[in-house]
Design a protein around this motif. Sequence first.
Motif, short mmCIF file in Angstrom:
data_model
loop_
_atom_site.label_atom_id
_atom_site.label_comp_id
_atom_site.label_asym_id
_atom_site.label_seq_id
_atom_site.Cartn_x
_atom_site.Cartn_y
_atom_site.Cartn_z
N HIS A 157 0.84 -1.20 0.00
CA HIS A 157 0.00 0.00 0.00
C HIS A 157 0.87 1.24 0.00
N CYS A 158 0.29 2.33 -0.50
CA CYS A 158 0.98 3.62 -0.49
C CYS A 158 0.02 4.74 -0.08
N ASN A 159 -1.15 4.35 0.39
CA ASN A 159 -2.20 5.24 0.88
C ASN A 159 -3.18 4.35 1.64
N PRO A 160 -4.35 4.82 2.05
CA PRO A 160 -5.24 3.95 2.84
C PRO A 160 -5.78 2.72 2.11
N ARG A 161 -5.72 2.67 0.77
CA ARG A 161 -6.17 1.45 0.08
C ARG A 161 -5.30 0.28 0.54
#
Length: 288
Positions: free
Chosen positions: A181-185
């Motif tokens: 991941h690289c964000n809340p996803r």
Amino acid sequence: MASVTQLGYVGIGASNVEEWEHFATDVLGLQSNGIDDEGNLSLRMDEYSHRFIIKPNGKDDVEFVGWQVTDEPALREMAEQLREAGIEVTDGTDDDNKSRRVEGMIKFEDPEGTPTEIFYGPPISYDKPFNSPRAVGFVTSEQGLGHVVLHVENLDRTVKFYRDVLGMKISDFIRNLAFFHCNPRHHSLALIEKKAPKKLNHFMLQTQTMNDVGTTYDMVLDQEMPLTRGLGRHTNDHMTSFYMKTPSGFDVEFGWGARTVDDATWQVQRHEKGSIWGHRAPAAVGVK
């Protein structure tokens, strides 16, 4: 250390762009921007002017993957990180930037040879809102396009690249798959160690309602479209989804309800099964 912030766009090489336009609009609910003078089709799913570019080159596989960063300083820092890791990086030309409609970009190949782009300054079209032909809404915004799953021959090497060079964080593992991941996803990227004829295993689109998944699933069954896996719920991201074949032969996952990641509390896990229930092969769900 600079890090990518979202999966911005995906380029696909295709044998039949017109068939892709029909599939993307009438089945997936994406909006077509039309086919340009070079035969490229671009597709929308939110306020971004495009999330997919379909190129008529007969490759029927991923053509490039575009990752976003916040601004030009982050792009320059990312380029330096790549070069320090021994990756050959080229700056996007004016034509490249115009083609992708971005302020700036760099280009390189990941350790498995997947053409990869990092960009900043995507074109946003709030004045022309996304209009799905099927009235489908998608979960995007800070979470980006969705996710891609790539086949790799050396999982350890490729994990280190995406984690240590592009700044992604590992979410969890399932057998021979690693999820990032690289964000809340929960994951924007997954890598599966497997020799395969195509680099792209599948891409995923997340809808805003379960009804969008259900009505699309019914349409796929009623029209006897090529279903790969029936409805099910994944163990790691808790997505309820199904899989179908695209016109290029790889899969698209169409889902709803994935959980998100909070880095303040998230702990990496390992799962031995991919699904809590379902995701059965077509014969098991009564598809002809």
